[in-house]
Design a protein around this motif. Structure first.
Motif, PDB file in Angstrom:
ATOM      1  N   VAL A 126     -46.260 -12.309  15.316  1.00 25.74           N
ATOM      2  CA  VAL A 126     -46.702 -11.335  14.071  1.00 25.74           C
ATOM      3  C   VAL A 126     -47.753 -12.306  13.417  1.00 25.74           C
ATOM      4  N   PHE A 127     -47.252 -13.208  13.249  1.00 27.45           N
ATOM      5  CA  PHE A 127     -48.366 -14.241  12.432  1.00 27.45           C
ATOM      6  C   PHE A 127     -49.412 -14.634  12.981  1.00 27.45           C
ATOM      7  N   ILE A 128     -49.220 -14.970  14.289  1.00 27.69           N
ATOM      8  CA  ILE A 128     -50.481 -15.405  15.219  1.00 27.69           C
ATOM      9  C   ILE A 128     -51.252 -14.152  15.516  1.00 27.69           C
ATOM     10  N   LEU A 129     -50.662 -12.885  15.797  1.00 25.00           N
ATOM     11  CA  LEU A 129     -51.616 -11.843  16.041  1.00 25.00           C
ATOM     12  C   LEU A 129     -52.254 -11.407  14.707  1.00 25.00           C
ATOM     13  N   ARG A 130     -51.708 -11.450  13.616  1.00 30.05           N
ATOM     14  CA  ARG A 130     -52.435 -11.121  12.236  1.00 30.05           C
ATOM     15  C   ARG A 130     -53.163 -11.947  11.547  1.00 30.05           C
ATOM     16  N   ASP A 131     -52.744 -13.403  11.554  1.00 24.46           N
ATOM     17  CA  ASP A 131     -53.388 -14.236  10.774  1.00 24.46           C
ATOM     18  C   ASP A 131     -54.394 -15.170  11.541  1.00 24.46           C
ATOM     19  N   VAL A 132     -54.191 -15.165  13.170  1.00 23.19           N
ATOM     20  CA  VAL A 132     -55.059 -15.810  13.792  1.00 23.19           C
ATOM     21  C   VAL A 132     -56.049 -14.829  14.512  1.00 23.19           C
ATOM     22  N   GLN A 133     -55.329 -14.216  15.245  1.00 25.89           N
ATOM     23  CA  GLN A 133     -56.253 -13.187  15.746  1.00 25.89           C
ATOM     24  C   GLN A 133     -57.005 -12.013  15.155  1.00 25.89           C
ATOM     25  N   GLY A 134     -56.375 -11.682  13.834  1.00 25.98           N
ATOM     26  CA  GLY A 134     -56.937 -11.106  13.120  1.00 25.98           C
ATOM     27  C   GLY A 134     -56.919  -9.273  13.246  1.00 25.98           C
ATOM     28  N   TRP A 135     -55.512  -9.354  14.205  1.00 30.89           N
ATOM     29  CA  TRP A 135     -55.208  -7.825  14.498  1.00 30.89           C
ATOM     30  C   TRP A 135     -54.814  -7.061  13.233  1.00 30.89           C
TER      31      TRP A 135
END
Length: 307
Positions: A126-135
């Motif tokens: 969740v963290f990578i998709l939301r805060d890194v990838q910006g999804w």
């Protein structure tokens, strides 16, 4: 290879490097990231009939990669955290187009990768998709089979954990990236290598902050120590033997960070052999964090095995 397979490979191979970086953020292990990227492309080929074109091919591949990494992590009990199994990421394998692949310096740095590794697998995703990838939340929820409310809650918890695990001076991991080393960083690397080659303990100590964070992998744990204690520890532990060691060094970068490859010549040998890599985080002209990796038998680092 059939025409369909060839066309599919042509479309998907262009995303291999950025998918590998994504898997690395999930796993913090370069070799595992390579394996899971290949697994992603195999899964994509087997499921090619399910691609409807409603989302981009890139988004579809990221969904497959994320779930492949989660499947991998769920098979491991307990899931490694912190520095367990951590491997550096060679910059030569990063995507050629950082903008397209969302490779930001702050989110490939070792401190960030280690902080993320303290998250449970699904929270990590969740963290990578939301805060890194910006999804957006809805897109992440669909990928992970969660509700938007669950994704929002997981992200809030993940942000707290990551902030607690990051060194205090770095509170924002989403700052704009500069992909070139500064002249200050280059100068510190040169001085660090020069001190090693001259077996200069005082020179080495002068480069280190007194709140140095130090780890030498695969030995577990990170310690915060003074510069003199760190150097004394390296000497007493046999990592540095002034008057006996014959070092040669080469500057490089790993995880978008300055690094020094250290080559040691053993008695009777005619060549200096790759021994270890020191990855450095430089703050105000001094080394604030130093992470050492055993570099022997790591051809994927892209470094010469001997000088």
């Amino acid at each position: 290879m059939t025409d369909d397979a060839a066309r599919f490979a042509l479309l998907t191979e262009r995303h291999r490097r950025e998918l590998q970086v994504h898997c690395y953020r999930m796993l913090a292990n370069y070799q595992d990231a390579q394996d899971l990227t290949q697994e992603t492309l195999l899964r994509a080929w087997r499921r090619r009939e399910t691609f409807q074109g409603q989302a981009s091919l890139r988004t579809w591949l990221y969904r497959i990669a994320t779930n492949a990494c989660l499947d991998h992590l769920e098979k491991r009990t307990p899931v490694p955290a912190g520095l367990a199994d951590l491997q550096p990421y060679p910059d030569v394998m990063l995507p050629e187009d950082p903008q397209e692949s969302v490779v930001a310096r702050e989110t490939i740095e070792l401190a960030f990768v280690v902080a993320v590794r303290h998250l449970p697998p699904r929270q990590r995703a969740v963290f990578i998709l939301r805060d890194v990838q910006g999804w957006p939340a809805a897109k992440a929820a669909e990928t992970l089979g969660l509700t938007v409310a669950s994704v929002t809650s997981a992200l809030q918890r993940a942000r707290v954990t990551v902030r607690e695990r990051l060194p205090g001076r770095r509170l924002d991991w989403r700052s704009p990236a500069t992909h070139e080393l500064s002249e200050e960083e280059r100068g510190v690397v040169r001085a660090y290598m020069d001190a090693h080659e001259r077996n200069d303990l005082d020179g080495l100590s002068a480069l280190l902050r007194d709140d140095l964070r130090f780890a030498m992998l695969p030995v577990p744990g990170t310690v915060t120590t003074t510069a003199r204690e760190a150097v004394d520890g390296w000497v007493s532990g046999g990592l540095f033997r002034p008057g006996h060691d014959d070092w040669r060094c080469a500057a490089t970068t790993l995880n978008r960070m300055p690094a020094a490859a250290l080559y040691l010549r053993a008695p009777g040998d005619t060549r200096h052999r790759l021994y270890t890599i020191a990855v450095l985080h430089v703050v105000d002209g001094r080394i604030a964090e130093l992470t050492g990796f055993d570099a022997r038998d790591r051809p994927w680092l892209g470094l010469s095995p001997a000088l």
